[in-house]
Structures are given as C-alpha cells and as structure tokens.
Motif scaffolding. Sequence first.
Motif, PDB file in Angstrom:
ATOM      1  N   UNK A 294       0.826  -1.202   0.000  1.00 11.06           N
ATOM      2  CA  UNK A 294       0.000   0.000   0.000  1.00 11.06           C
ATOM      3  C   UNK A 294       0.856   1.245   0.000  1.00 11.06           C
ATOM      4  N   UNK A 295       0.477   2.218  -0.817  1.00 12.28           N
ATOM      5  CA  UNK A 295       1.081   3.545  -0.815  1.00 12.28           C
ATOM      6  C   UNK A 295      -0.004   4.492  -0.294  1.00 12.28           C
ATOM      7  N   UNK A 296       0.173   4.957   0.926  1.00 12.11           N
ATOM      8  CA  UNK A 296      -0.867   5.729   1.590  1.00 12.11           C
ATOM      9  C   UNK A 296      -0.513   7.213   1.606  1.00 12.11           C
ATOM     10  N   UNK A 297      -1.387   8.007   0.996  1.00  8.78           N
ATOM     11  CA  UNK A 297      -1.231   9.450   1.025  1.00  8.78           C
ATOM     12  C   UNK A 297      -1.525   9.959   2.433  1.00  8.78           C
ATOM     13  N   UNK A 298      -0.918  11.091   2.843  1.00  6.47           N
ATOM     14  CA  UNK A 298      -1.222  11.648   4.172  1.00  6.47           C
ATOM     15  C   UNK A 298      -2.702  11.896   4.426  1.00  6.47           C
ATOM     16  N   UNK A 299      -3.486  12.156   3.366  1.00  3.89           N
ATOM     17  CA  UNK A 299      -4.921  12.371   3.538  1.00  3.89           C
ATOM     18  C   UNK A 299      -5.648  11.100   3.959  1.00  3.89           C
ATOM     19  N   UNK A 300      -4.994   9.956   3.784  1.00  2.00           N
ATOM     20  CA  UNK A 300      -5.520   8.689   4.286  1.00  2.00           C
ATOM     21  C   UNK A 300      -4.820   8.261   5.574  1.00  2.00           C
ATOM     22  N   UNK A 301      -3.517   8.393   5.598  1.00  2.04           N
ATOM     23  CA  UNK A 301      -2.730   7.864   6.714  1.00  2.04           C
ATOM     24  C   UNK A 301      -2.985   8.597   8.021  1.00  2.04           C
ATOM     25  N   UNK A 302      -3.410   9.862   7.937  1.00  2.00           N
ATOM     26  CA  UNK A 302      -3.627  10.616   9.179  1.00  2.00           C
ATOM     27  C   UNK A 302      -4.616   9.911  10.092  1.00  2.00           C
ATOM     28  N   UNK A 303      -5.665   9.313   9.515  1.00  2.00           N
ATOM     29  CA  UNK A 303      -6.694   8.676  10.335  1.00  2.00           C
ATOM     30  C   UNK A 303      -6.165   7.388  10.968  1.00  2.00           C
ATOM     31  N   UNK A 304      -5.346   6.662  10.249  1.00  2.00           N
ATOM     32  CA  UNK A 304      -4.728   5.458  10.805  1.00  2.00           C
ATOM     33  C   UNK A 304      -3.769   5.828  11.928  1.00  2.00           C
ATOM     34  N   UNK A 305      -3.023   6.913  11.755  1.00  2.00           N
ATOM     35  CA  UNK A 305      -2.154   7.407  12.832  1.00  2.00           C
ATOM     36  C   UNK A 305      -2.987   7.781  14.052  1.00  2.00           C
ATOM     37  N   UNK A 306      -4.071   8.495  13.815  1.00  2.00           N
ATOM     38  CA  UNK A 306      -4.938   8.937  14.906  1.00  2.00           C
ATOM     39  C   UNK A 306      -5.412   7.752  15.751  1.00  2.00           C
ATOM     40  N   UNK A 307      -5.906   6.724  15.078  1.00  2.00           N
ATOM     41  CA  UNK A 307      -6.527   5.606  15.788  1.00  2.00           C
ATOM     42  C   UNK A 307      -5.522   4.587  16.328  1.00  2.00           C
ATOM     43  N   UNK A 308      -4.444   4.338  15.595  1.00  2.00           N
ATOM     44  CA  UNK A 308      -3.526   3.269  16.010  1.00  2.00           C
ATOM     45  C   UNK A 308      -2.269   3.768  16.701  1.00  2.00           C
TER      46      UNK A 308
END
Length: 544
Positions: A294-308
């Motif tokens: 997966x290549x995750x843009x910051x507009x997607x990865x921010x939510x994963x960072x927030x939760x995990x």
Amino acid sequence: MQRKDFLSMAGMGIGGVLLGRIPVLGSSFRPRTESAWIDTGVKKQLADVALNAARSKGATYVDVRIGRYLNQFVITREDKVLNVVDTESYGMGIRVIANGCWGFSATDKLDKDSIARSAEMAVSIARENARLQTRPVQLAPQKGFGEVTWKTPIIKNGFDIPIKEKADMLLTVNDAAMKGGASFIDTALFLVNEQKYFASTDGSYIDQDIHRIWPTFTVTKIDSKTGKFETRDSLGSPMGMGYEYLTPDDSKKIKTVTTLYTDRYDMLEDARLAAVQVGEKLAAKSVEPGKYDLVLDPSNLYLTIHESSGHPSELDRVLGYEANFAGTSFLTLDKWKTKKFNYGSKLVNIVADKTQPGSLGAVGYDDEGVACKEWDIIRDGVLVNYQAIRDQAHIIGLDESQGCCYSQSWQDVQFQRMANISLRPGKAPLTPNELIKNVEKGIYIVGAGSYSIDQQRYNFQFSGQLFYEIRNGKIAGMLKDVAYQANTQEFWNSCAAICDQRDYRLGGTFFDGKGQPPQSNAVSHGSATTRFNGINVINTARKI
C-alpha cells in the motif's frame, strides 16, 4: 475522529450533529456586540477573585479558565444555503485541589460574588470527593510564567469575512461540481475561535487567541441506469489557520495522480476534480482481495495514525481510566518498561507536538498552564513514551507534564487529550511518484473513508476515497471497494519507505470524542506518503 462522527459527517447531516457538541451556556452575553470582549487587566482581576476565594477556603492549588468560544458554520447544498449557525459561549471554570482531591465548578456570571461562590463550590466538591479517594493527587511541579500571550498566527480572520462572501464561495464550488457531472454536492465551512485566559496559583496569567478552519464537501454521482452511486469527499484538511487557507496557491499543491494540498487549499479545483473522479469510481474495477503493497497518502494515513498511534499512547487509556467509554490500550506500561517493545519498523518515528504551525492542536500553553512542546512517542520503531498531564507525569517517571491537557469549553473540566501525533518524514530524498515506481503490485490510496478499530486500538480496518492500482511501478487504473486490514504492530512493522519533508502534510479532525460527559478535541496528524508492504486488502462489496 470517532467513527460515529465520521459517518454522520459523510452524509452531511452536519448542523444537528455539531450543535449537540457546542457549549452554548452563557447566552446572556450578547453575540457579536462585544467583539473586543474584555481586556487582560479585567480578566486578571476576575481570575484573582476566584484564586483568592478558593485559597481562603483551604484549596492548596487553584486554576481558573475564562473563556469566550465562537463557532460559525455555513452549510450549503447545490444551489441552496441550508443553514448558517453562530454560537457564542462565555464564562469561567474553576478547578481546585483540596484535601488532596480535585474539585471543579463553573459559572457564566462573572460578577465578583458569583465567581467567589463558584470557587467555594469547587472546594466543597473537592472535599466531598476526597472521602472516596484512596491517594492524594500528585501534581508535577510547574513554574509560573507571569503575564504572557499567544495567538494563532493568522493572516485573515474568518469571522471578519461577511457571511454572504462565504456562502457565495461555497455555492460557486457547488456550481462547478454540478456542471462537472455531479448529481449532488454538500459543502460546509466551519470556523472556531477560542479566546482563553488561564490563571493559577503557580503564578501564570496566560491569554490565548486560537483559530481553526475546516472547509469540506461531499460530491455524489448516481448511475441513472443501475441506481448505484459513489461519493468523493474533500481532500482539504481542517487547519489551525485563518481564512488565508482558502487562498489558492499553485506552489502549495502536490501533483500525483490527483492534486493534493499543503497549507493552502483550492476548494473550487478540488470540487471539479471530485466531480470527474466520482464518475470514474462508478466505472472502476472492483478490487481483487489479497495482499498488496500500500502507498498511503497523508490524507488517508492521518486517520490510521490517529486511531492506532494517537489513542493507544494516551496514558489515561493505558491506565484504564477511559475503559467504560472510549476504550483502553494495548500499549501497556509493562511494554514501555522493557524499553524495547517493537511497535514498528526502524523507519517509524512517531512524535507528539503541540507547537506545529498550522496544526489544529497548536497552542502556546495547555489548559493547565504548561508550555507546549514536542516529544517522541515511538523512536526507531520502539515505544519510548506516552501522552501525560500534570497528575499523571509521576506515573511514568517524568518531572513535568508534557502539556497536553485540554477542555472543550470553560464549563467542562480539563483532562488529558491527544496532542498532534505525527509520523516523521523520511530522511532520504523521495517523492510520491518515485515511491510508486518501486511498487510491483500495490494500491495507492488517497483520502479517508470508513473504518473500525477494537477497544484496545490493535485490530483495525480502514478504507479511503480514491484507490489506484499500481502494477509494475505504474498507475494502472482506478479501483473501488477497497479496505485494508491489519493489527497495529503488523501494520507499522510493514512500513518500508517514507517520502521526504517536501511531501509532508497535515490531516486531522475537528471533533475527536473522549470522556464522560463527552468532550471534543481538534487534533492534526502529519506524515508524508508512506509505503506498507504485504497488507491484507478486502473487497467491501463482496457478499457472503
């Protein structure tokens, strides 16, 4: 952002959802008629009334927060303005320690007698609470700063912009999307101004003026033949900025398979692109489940960072204080004490930072009068710290608070809230397009979508807005029905490459929920585009 918030906003049932979260006590203070509010000299006098009254009743520590909170929401759909909401809240919250225990009281009547009565009430509550407390509150020491100020460094105050201009801007965005082929579009602009004054028996008198802005939309397109539909949300971010965020600037754009934005947002351009892309989503190939890089843009990865990353490193969750409502954490103290708990690959460096310019959580001082700073949570893949406030610091051997205490209003008691939690960018030069060139079988994901995560912040599933198949280093077309699954350790240990500082961007949420009674906190999460190898992808449209 909590899942319930995300799903509610995705359908743009926004006005009612948000109004329920906004403190409005203090309505006797006339909205907008006293825009200058009161000067710091008067606020200091009022704060001293509370400090002195509480100490005279036996409080050993007192802090006072005088707050004026302004919220404005402009909400439109297609060619109509659906709602314009202005709220204003004004009052004082008083927190004390007496008999070794916390007490809190608040009042929207700021005459001296009312303030003194509220301070005395806080002391009485502390004394009653102390009957049930087994150990006294232990506060980390904090020096007083005297009289200081801090302001969000805005260029243009959004509250000074006429409502008509804001509404016209949103309607122009709507018109462009509809002409571009959208079936529907909902747009909204949210503005927040927190004017906060803090005083304590430590000797601090802190005046702060904090601004946040969030322009957003959802574009929908319906296939008239099948009745199926797809949506695409805004790729802008909520920011700790003024109205200048909405001034387009080509130098602040990042071009990949779509256009992405740093600290200036072109909402009109984004809506035009969304109208095209939502049609492409209808025609896109449904993803084949399996393992992908997966290549995750910051507009997607921010939510994963927030939760995990963000939530599991909150010390109150680790200690079980939030178990009844918001959950606990797999990052337990025994793991931290080993000094070698493997959270992620050596590329993973997660930092907490309440000072980052443009971020939602940026302030000069937290709601305990602690100067904000930056500190490591994960260093080279290893858990090294948590997020802690003054009465928690001693638990993890700290001599001072990390400055992450917050209350959503003067009438709510402050407690530990998430700082801006971000993934440091890579050190070697690397752009998103260069990163994609090295992927044989993968998916490039842009924007945040629906998600779920367990109560310990360990097992999760995340989706997105736009999905592009990567085949032999090239974008091979759009996909749909994509969600990725992993557990937190597995996911972060699969981190294989991170783009450099040039690609670093902030995502975030205006409304992160926590506590009982619930409170909202605004927080940002930064990252650059990042690669994760061998992640399980499911097809969300597949039926059993």
